[in-house]
Design an enzyme around this catalytic site. Sequence first.
Site, PDB file in Angstrom:
ATOM      1  N   PHE A  38     -14.640   2.950   2.537  1.00 30.02           N
ATOM      2  CA  PHE A  38     -13.615   2.124   1.900  1.00 30.02           C
ATOM      3  C   PHE A  38     -13.119   2.863   0.690  1.00 30.02           C
ATOM      4  O   PHE A  38     -13.890   3.257  -0.182  1.00 30.02           O
ATOM      5  CB  PHE A  38     -14.146   0.745   1.511  1.00 30.02           C
ATOM      6  N   LYS A  84      -7.763   6.612   9.509  1.00 32.95           N
ATOM      7  CA  LYS A  84      -9.207   6.326   9.561  1.00 32.95           C
ATOM      8  C   LYS A  84      -9.505   5.813  10.962  1.00 32.95           C
ATOM      9  O   LYS A  84      -9.181   4.680  11.282  1.00 32.95           O
ATOM     10  CB  LYS A  84      -9.467   5.245   8.505  1.00 32.95           C
ATOM     11  N   ASP A 130      -6.142   1.752   9.967  1.00 29.67           N
ATOM     12  CA  ASP A 130      -7.571   1.489  10.159  1.00 29.67           C
ATOM     13  C   ASP A 130      -7.776   0.999  11.597  1.00 29.67           C
ATOM     14  O   ASP A 130      -7.925   1.808  12.513  1.00 29.67           O
ATOM     15  CB  ASP A 130      -8.001   0.473   9.099  1.00 29.67           C
ATOM     16  N   GLY A 166       0.779  -1.233   0.000  1.00 29.89           N
ATOM     17  CA  GLY A 166       0.000   0.000   0.000  1.00 29.89           C
ATOM     18  C   GLY A 166       0.811   1.284   0.000  1.00 29.89           C
ATOM     19  O   GLY A 166       0.360   2.311  -0.493  1.00 29.89           O
ATOM     20  N   GLU A 224       3.074   4.508   5.587  1.00 33.45           N
ATOM     21  CA  GLU A 224       1.940   3.590   5.415  1.00 33.45           C
ATOM     22  C   GLU A 224       0.837   4.285   4.619  1.00 33.45           C
ATOM     23  O   GLU A 224       0.726   5.518   4.636  1.00 33.45           O
ATOM     24  CB  GLU A 224       1.456   3.183   6.831  1.00 33.45           C
ATOM     25  N   ASP A 225       0.029   3.498   3.930  1.00 35.71           N
ATOM     26  CA  ASP A 225      -1.067   4.101   3.169  1.00 35.71           C
ATOM     27  C   ASP A 225      -2.206   4.522   4.088  1.00 35.71           C
ATOM     28  O   ASP A 225      -2.725   5.622   3.992  1.00 35.71           O
ATOM     29  CB  ASP A 225      -1.560   3.153   2.057  1.00 35.71           C
ATOM     30  N   ASP A 266      -6.019  -0.436  -2.613  1.00 35.74           N
ATOM     31  CA  ASP A 266      -6.569  -1.507  -3.458  1.00 35.74           C
ATOM     32  C   ASP A 266      -7.890  -2.035  -2.945  1.00 35.74           C
ATOM     33  O   ASP A 266      -8.275  -1.833  -1.795  1.00 35.74           O
ATOM     34  CB  ASP A 266      -5.579  -2.677  -3.513  1.00 35.74           C
ATOM     35  N   ARG A 305      -4.875   0.068  -7.501  1.00 33.86           N
ATOM     36  CA  ARG A 305      -3.846   0.915  -6.870  1.00 33.86           C
ATOM     37  C   ARG A 305      -3.349   1.980  -7.834  1.00 33.86           C
ATOM     38  O   ARG A 305      -2.817   3.003  -7.429  1.00 33.86           O
ATOM     39  CB  ARG A 305      -2.645   0.062  -6.441  1.00 33.86           C
TER      40      ARG A 305
HETATM   41  P1  IMP Z   1      -5.182  -2.144  10.114  1.00 28.32           P
HETATM   42  O1  IMP Z   1      -4.267  -3.178  10.697  1.00 28.32           O
HETATM   43  O2  IMP Z   1      -6.632  -2.475  10.326  1.00 28.32           O
HETATM   44  O3  IMP Z   1      -4.858  -0.736  10.560  1.00 28.32           O
HETATM   45  O4  IMP Z   1      -4.979  -2.319   8.562  1.00 28.32           O
HETATM   46  C1  IMP Z   1      -4.535  -1.396   7.724  1.00 28.32           C
HETATM   47  C2  IMP Z   1      -4.490  -2.024   6.350  1.00 28.32           C
HETATM   48  O5  IMP Z   1      -5.815  -2.375   5.891  1.00 28.32           O
HETATM   49  C3  IMP Z   1      -3.982  -1.020   5.364  1.00 28.32           C
HETATM   50  O6  IMP Z   1      -2.587  -1.085   5.240  1.00 28.32           O
HETATM   51  C4  IMP Z   1      -4.710  -1.393   4.094  1.00 28.32           C
HETATM   52  O7  IMP Z   1      -3.972  -2.372   3.391  1.00 28.32           O
HETATM   53  C5  IMP Z   1      -5.999  -2.012   4.548  1.00 28.32           C
HETATM   54  N1  IMP Z   1      -7.129  -1.033   4.450  1.00 28.32           N
HETATM   55  C6  IMP Z   1      -7.841  -0.508   5.465  1.00 28.32           C
HETATM   56  N2  IMP Z   1      -8.794   0.337   5.019  1.00 28.32           N
HETATM   57  C7  IMP Z   1      -8.672   0.357   3.674  1.00 28.32           C
HETATM   58  C8  IMP Z   1      -9.367   1.083   2.628  1.00 28.32           C
HETATM   59  O8  IMP Z   1     -10.302   1.878   2.847  1.00 28.32           O
HETATM   60  N3  IMP Z   1      -8.949   0.841   1.364  1.00 28.32           N
HETATM   61  C9  IMP Z   1      -7.944  -0.024   1.068  1.00 28.32           C
HETATM   62  N4  IMP Z   1      -7.257  -0.704   2.008  1.00 28.32           N
HETATM   63  C10 IMP Z   1      -7.616  -0.514   3.300  1.00 28.32           C
HETATM   64 MG    MG Z   2      -1.329  -1.826   3.830  1.00 27.19          MG
END
Ligand code: IMP
Ligand code: MG
Length: 179
Positions: free
Chosen positions: A147, A124, A96, A38, A92-93, A154, A160
Amino acid sequence: MKVLYTRDQIDQRISELAEEISRDYEGKDILAIGLLKGCTVFMSHLLVQIKGSVEIDFMTISSYKHGSRSENFKFIQDLDTEVAGRDVLIIEDIIDTGKTMAFTVKHLEARGAKSIEIATFVDKTERRSAETKKPKYIGFHYDEAPFIIGFGFDFGGRYRNLPEVYQMEEQDHKAAAKA
Ligand code: IMP
Ligand code: MG
């Protein structure tokens, strides 16, 4: 699909972040660690605007279910740069739930990084459940949890490459499921 951030808005925000980072790290030697896949688009646009010395490396971390409830993380690809004593900037992208970031930060702390900060294109926060270090550099912040796809984000490994950031809507999920 609805455009959430246009290219102009994205470029503008990334320039501001790069300026802030260049100022904060003046005279320091940054080790920028990107979380694949990402990070790629955001990281490349950000890096070329950072002034000063930057070394880059990448990690690929994947989550898997352990039993029915708990989630674990494993390395698909680890760093090959020594982290001890370095000023690390994680790139990081999106953050979440925060679980990926919590795992990453813990790992880099254990390896003796001198300092660790986080630059995330999107923060987010609605679904944040893991206790993790707060990102210092945030492109865009969201209280809700749309999302999003494009500019590195992606859906099922695709999109992407889209040049802007879009919010996926109900009908897009249905169309993607049929394709
Ligand atoms: P976390 O461990 O839940 O913080 O996961 C983060 C990862 O979930 C990111 O690096 C993304 O790969 C994926 N992700 C979370 N939300 C989105 C979204 O809205 N679009 C695309 N990928 C997302
Ligand atoms: Mg990611």
